[in-house]
Structures are given as C-alpha cells and as structure tokens.
Design an enzyme around this catalytic site. Structure first.
Site, mmCIF file in Angstrom:
data_model
loop_
_atom_site.group_PDB
_atom_site.id
_atom_site.type_symbol
_atom_site.label_atom_id
_atom_site.label_comp_id
_atom_site.label_asym_id
_atom_site.label_seq_id
_atom_site.Cartn_x
_atom_site.Cartn_y
_atom_site.Cartn_z
ATOM 1 N N CYS A 58 45.814 -39.878 -7.663
ATOM 2 C CA CYS A 58 44.663 -39.264 -7.405
ATOM 3 C C CYS A 58 43.869 -38.715 -8.496
ATOM 4 O O CYS A 58 42.793 -38.717 -8.821
ATOM 5 C CB CYS A 58 44.687 -38.341 -6.135
ATOM 6 S SG CYS A 58 45.049 -38.965 -4.625
ATOM 7 N N ARG A 135 42.635 -43.700 1.527
ATOM 8 C CA ARG A 135 42.338 -44.164 0.441
ATOM 9 C C ARG A 135 41.457 -45.202 0.595
ATOM 10 O O ARG A 135 41.843 -46.245 0.153
ATOM 11 C CB ARG A 135 43.600 -44.309 -0.901
ATOM 12 C CG ARG A 135 43.004 -44.639 -2.220
ATOM 13 C CD ARG A 135 44.065 -44.938 -3.073
ATOM 14 N NE ARG A 135 44.343 -43.837 -3.994
ATOM 15 C CZ ARG A 135 45.497 -43.075 -4.306
ATOM 16 N NH1 ARG A 135 46.563 -43.742 -4.020
ATOM 17 N NH2 ARG A 135 45.693 -42.270 -5.105
#
Length: 223
Positions: A58, A135
C-alpha cells in the site's frame, strides 16, 4: 461518515457496484478536510482503496500514485484514496512518507473505520470483519458513472501505467465513435464501431472489414 444508499436501502447497496452504476454519494473525513463525493462531479475520478496504512504494498502504491498525480491531472482526473484506518493513522502515514521517502501525497485519503463506505460500494461483504479484500479501483466519469473497475490481492500492487492507460482509453472512447483494442496505447488508432446490418457486412471489401477496422479507415480496410 454517511452514505447515500438510495431507495433500495442497505441490502441492495451491499451488492458490488458494476460498470454503468452511478456511485453512491458519501460524506467522510479525509486528510484534506471534509470530503463530499458530489464535489467531484463534472470531472474524472479514480477512487482507490487499500487494506491498511503502514503496509509495504500500500505504501508503494500511494508513493507511486503521488508521483504520477500530475499525469492524472493532465487527463482531467483527480485521485482519492480510501482506507479503513482512522484519519489520524492516515495523517501519520503521509507524514512518514514525506519525511522518509521525500514524497508529498497531494490527494485526499478518506477514513472508513466502520467499513460503511466499503460495504456501500460492495468492496466487502456485510459480515466482513476486516479490510483484507479492500483493494479496489473505480474509474468514475464526470457524470458519476463507473466506467471500469479492477481489484488486486494483498500481495500484488497496482500498475500505475495501466491505470493511466485505462483512463486514457475511457476518455478516448467516451463519445461512442471508437473502441480501444487489446494492448491499445495512447496515440494508437482506435477500432471503429462494427456494422450492424447485413448490408454493411456484405458491402465490405474485406470479409472482416465491416467489424474489425481502424477508426477512420476506408470501408473494407482491415486492422
């Protein structure tokens, strides 16, 4: 935060959003102050979510998106991040990114600690207890309609060049005159819309020219 789930209520809103759906409006706190999705109408928007702050993949994505923010802006597109972590976690994270990597994150990152937004968008199921599957990437047009989506696992990061390619292709084909073929890259020719009548199919000089030809090609010229 609040979400607008429409007339069908929360049960319908938990269904995953699909291409062609109008995105639900939501209000939330972000690293750049109060966030209202309606403020982004009239321009392209990429809304992307990530499972957690202070995680390797991330962090690499946020850094890469921050570095490419100008490329997205040049295409008339704004970026907005979303994570289940708190606003204070987001602020600490972007401070660390700036101080340790030297990159300032220019786009807002929204907090979603109760996963209300993630659930409203169908990123996670109603019984999800964590953000392991959050995600997702939504390509939203100026009318607030989803034009493309993609999702990635925890272990694989997004490709920023591919996000730019998809965005450019969506902009190019939005007027309905052309189609982006496999492996299309910005600047390459589009395909024209196929003929939809027997007359068009039989009149084509090339057997495939009526359904597979570059935009602007003469009738019957094959791609």
């Amino acid at each position: 935060m609040t979400t607008d789930q429409g007339e069908n209520g929360s049960a319908a809103a938990l269904q995953p959003l699909r291409i062609g759906d109008v995105v639900p409006r939501f209000l939330a706190r972000s690293t750049q102050g109060p966030f209202d999705l309606d403020d982004y109408r009239g321009e392209w928007l990429i809304l992307f979510s990530h499972p957690a702050d202070f995680t390797p993949v991330c962090t690499s994505e946020v850094v890469a998106l921050a570095r490419a923010a100008g490329d997205f802006a040049a295409l008339g597109c704004r970026l907005v991040g979303l994570s289940v972590d708190s606003l204070y976690s987001h602020l600490a994270w972007i401070r660390l990114i700036r101080d340790s990597i030297g990159v300032t994150v220019p786009f807002p990152i929204i907090e979603d600690p109760t996963m209300e937004i993630a659930r409203a968008y169908g990123m996670v199921g109603s019984d999800a207890h964590d953000s392991a599957t959050v995600r997702m990437t939504y390509f939203i047009d100026p009318d607030g309609v989803i034009q493309a989506t993609n999702s990635y696992p925890l272990t694989v990061g997004r490709s920023i060049p591919e996000l730019l390619r998809i965005l450019t292709a969506l902009r190019e084909v939005r007027d309905g005159s052309g189609l982006a073929p496999a492996d299309w890259q910005p600047g390459a020719p589009l395909l024209r819309q196929p003929g939809e009548t027997a007359e068009a199919a039989l009149a084509s000089g090339d057997p495939a020219g009526w359904f597979h030809a570059p935009l602007g090609a003469a009738d019957g010229e094959q791609a």
